[in-house]
Motif scaffolding. Structure first.
Motif, PDB file in Angstrom:
ATOM      1  N   HIS A 363      50.877  43.642  44.446  1.00 10.65           N
ATOM      2  CA  HIS A 363      49.708  43.136  44.829  1.00 10.65           C
ATOM      3  C   HIS A 363      49.836  41.313  44.388  1.00 10.65           C
ATOM      4  O   HIS A 363      49.634  40.992  45.252  1.00 10.65           O
ATOM      5  CB  HIS A 363      49.130  43.283  43.041  1.00 10.65           C
ATOM      6  N   ILE A 367      49.277  38.838  47.413  1.00  5.84           N
ATOM      7  CA  ILE A 367      48.669  37.307  46.553  1.00  5.84           C
ATOM      8  C   ILE A 367      49.445  35.788  47.289  1.00  5.84           C
ATOM      9  O   ILE A 367      49.327  34.958  47.766  1.00  5.84           O
ATOM     10  CB  ILE A 367      48.732  36.887  45.609  1.00  5.84           C
ATOM     11  N   ARG A 375      43.070  38.605  46.650  1.00  2.00           N
ATOM     12  CA  ARG A 375      43.033  37.557  45.222  1.00  2.00           C
ATOM     13  C   ARG A 375      41.498  37.663  44.653  1.00  2.00           C
ATOM     14  O   ARG A 375      40.938  37.293  43.612  1.00  2.00           O
ATOM     15  CB  ARG A 375      43.723  35.706  45.132  1.00  2.00           C
ATOM     16  N   ASP A 378      41.130  39.313  41.350  1.00  2.24           N
ATOM     17  CA  ASP A 378      42.122  39.305  40.563  1.00  2.24           C
ATOM     18  C   ASP A 378      40.254  37.848  39.822  1.00  2.24           C
ATOM     19  O   ASP A 378      40.655  37.721  38.824  1.00  2.24           O
ATOM     20  CB  ASP A 378      43.415  37.763  40.535  1.00  2.24           C
ATOM     21  N   ASP A 379      40.382  36.735  40.920  1.00  3.32           N
ATOM     22  CA  ASP A 379      38.578  36.297  40.459  1.00  3.32           C
ATOM     23  C   ASP A 379      37.758  37.349  39.995  1.00  3.32           C
ATOM     24  O   ASP A 379      36.599  36.353  38.991  1.00  3.32           O
ATOM     25  CB  ASP A 379      38.748  35.151  41.377  1.00  3.32           C
ATOM     26  N   MET A 381      38.472  39.034  38.085  1.00  7.72           N
ATOM     27  CA  MET A 381      38.663  39.887  36.760  1.00  7.72           C
ATOM     28  C   MET A 381      39.240  38.606  35.586  1.00  7.72           C
ATOM     29  O   MET A 381      37.939  38.736  34.873  1.00  7.72           O
ATOM     30  CB  MET A 381      40.225  40.011  36.527  1.00  7.72           C
ATOM     31  N   SER A 382      38.884  37.406  36.207  1.00  9.71           N
ATOM     32  CA  SER A 382      38.709  36.378  35.764  1.00  9.71           C
ATOM     33  C   SER A 382      37.551  36.136  34.898  1.00  9.71           C
ATOM     34  O   SER A 382      37.468  35.310  34.040  1.00  9.71           O
ATOM     35  CB  SER A 382      39.032  35.128  35.974  1.00  9.71           C
TER      36      SER A 382
END
Length: 453
Positions: A363, A367, A375, A378-379, A381-382
């Protein structure tokens, strides 16, 4: 899933994905891959035709869900399982298959060397929705009662065809290690660390003849062509320590693998190239570039590489570092390493640890290479972290079970799934909460700039 797809091609003289791709035909497997990868189906076809992408999909593995390995696809990971001469158990290997699929392995290699190898492989394939790979040499030796001198080309081809009929989607074949490379081994600190490579060396030295896999390569290609088995051209002379990395033996074999790649493509057989081993961090990028040059951009499938030799018990971490860098610089698939590497036969828990380490590496590589949408998770998750949406955080984690387990270790009650803190900072020292209070309290943050000036 593939039963109707395969059945309608039954009368075709050649049924490999590369053959169809060269004919301008977009197969159902290519369409499926295009959907999963968010690519145009004809682009997938063109990459398969060119040899830059493979879709390992034996015509007899009907429940397989097609996937692609190549630079244009997302970075994939392989998990190794398999019995040994001192520990063999069909049920245990099937359990490993389930663990591999639960935690996201893209392919699985059955490297069994002990027990009823045909039965183990049959059950592994039956329970797998991902492509299964093998190293036929292990069964060839097993069937010769572990007497390498009894290996014949005829016995070798019989094993390869038997495994192809069972539904194996890719073979690791050690055909690039030639007799002329034997003197180079003496210059190394660790000689040959590939099991297949060491067995070939023993056979060649016993008979003073060329590698039988090289001699019978055209016959092997004919079998692969009949069942659409992809070749994973094995690196018999991969470095087993940093000292031996990028040496003449390793790179000389890589050039031979490039020659074998062209011969396979002539018969419409899909190919990927296996890579090192143990490589210092600063040499990884060069290794990726040399493979593309020598092997005509065929997908590169790398073991790690491990970036240090002293991480016994933690080699899944040492190798995941190298794997991330390798994936960033062009490797198409990463072969996982478990914490047991160099120490023993992995169990189901070790398989899980190795897979997650490599899912992280793959992963991270996607990215770094700027793959579209890589990504997004990931965004998300943020956003979930900042809003204290614990359940969503668990869902998005690469290992949801571990994320939930660690959170609940100190705050197990359901009420804490709604809490705006974790046990690290508690309710008073959470930076997210403090930031939110500042913003939601309508504090004039611009005034701080004015005061500062």
């Amino acid at each position: 899933m593939r039963k109707e797809w395969v059945e309608k091609r039954k009368k075709d003289s050649v049924r490999t994905q590369m053959y169809y791709a060269k004919q301008g035909i977009v197969t159902e497997e290519m369409k499926y891959v295009a959907g999963a990868e968010k690519l145009d189906p004809d682009f997938v076809r063109s990459e398969v035709a060119r040899g830059r992408m493979i879709i390992p999909a034996n015509i007899n593995h009907l429940q397989l869900e097609p996937m692609a390995i190549g630079m244009a696809a997302t970075c994939k990971i392989n998990a190794n399982i398999g019995s040994s001469a001192v520990a063999s158990d069909v049920a245990g290997e099937v359990e490993k298959v389930k663990i591999c699929q639960k935690y996201g392995a893209d392919t699985i290699m059955d490297l069994s060397t002990g027990g009823d190898l045909d039965m183990i492989r049959q059950e592994v394939i039956k329970n797998a929705k991902v492509p299964i790979g093998t190293v036929p040499m292990y069964q060839i030796l097993h069937d010769c009662n572990n007497k390498i001198e009894d290996l014949t080309i005829d016995s070798m081809l019989k094993v390869i065809e038997r495994q192809a009929k069972q539904g194996v989607s890719y073979f690791t074949i050690h055909a690039g290690f030639l007799l002329r490379s034997m003197p180079l081994i003496a210059k190394r600190k660790m000689g040959i660390v590939s099991r297949g490579g060491s067995l070939m060396a023993a056979w060649m030295m016993h008979y003073h003849k060329e590698n039988p896999f090289y001699t019978a390569y055209d016959d092997i290609l004919d079998i692969c062509r009949e069942y659409d088995v992809s070749l994973s051209l094995g690196d018999s002379l991969r470095p087993g320590c940093l000292y031996d990395a990028s040496d003449e033996a390793q790179l000389g074999e890589l050039k031979v693998l490039g020659e074998l790649t062209l011969r396979a493509w002539e018969k419409d057989v899909q190919v990927m190239i296996e890579g090192p081993g143990h490589v210092p961090l600063n040499q990884i990028e060069r290794n990726m570039k040399l493979e593309r040059e020598y092997c005509h951009e065929a997908p590169f499938y790398i073991l790690g590489p491990l970036v240090t030799d002293v991480a016994a018990g933690y080699d899944h971490i040492s190798s995941a570092i190298g794997a991330a860098v390798g994936g960033w610089h062009g490797a198409s698939m990463l072969c996982y390493v478990t914490p047991k590497e160099h120490l023993g036969l992995p169990n189901a828990a070790d398989v899980r640890e190795g897979i997650i380490a490599y899912k992280i590496a793959a992963h991270a590589a996607d990215i770094a290479r700027g793959r579209k949408g890589a990504r997004d998770i990931d965004d998300a998750m943020s956003d979930a972290r900042y809003s204290f949406d614990w359940k969503r955080q668990f869902e998005l984690a690469l290992d949801p079970d571990r994320a939930r387990e660690y959170h609940d270790e100190t705050l197990p009650q359901d009420i804490f799934k709604e809490a705006e803190f974790c046990s690290m900072c508690g309710p008073k020292f959470c930076s997210y909460k403090i930031s939110q209070d500042l913003i939601e309290g309508n504090v004039d943050i611009d005034s701080f700039d004015t005061a500062a000036s």
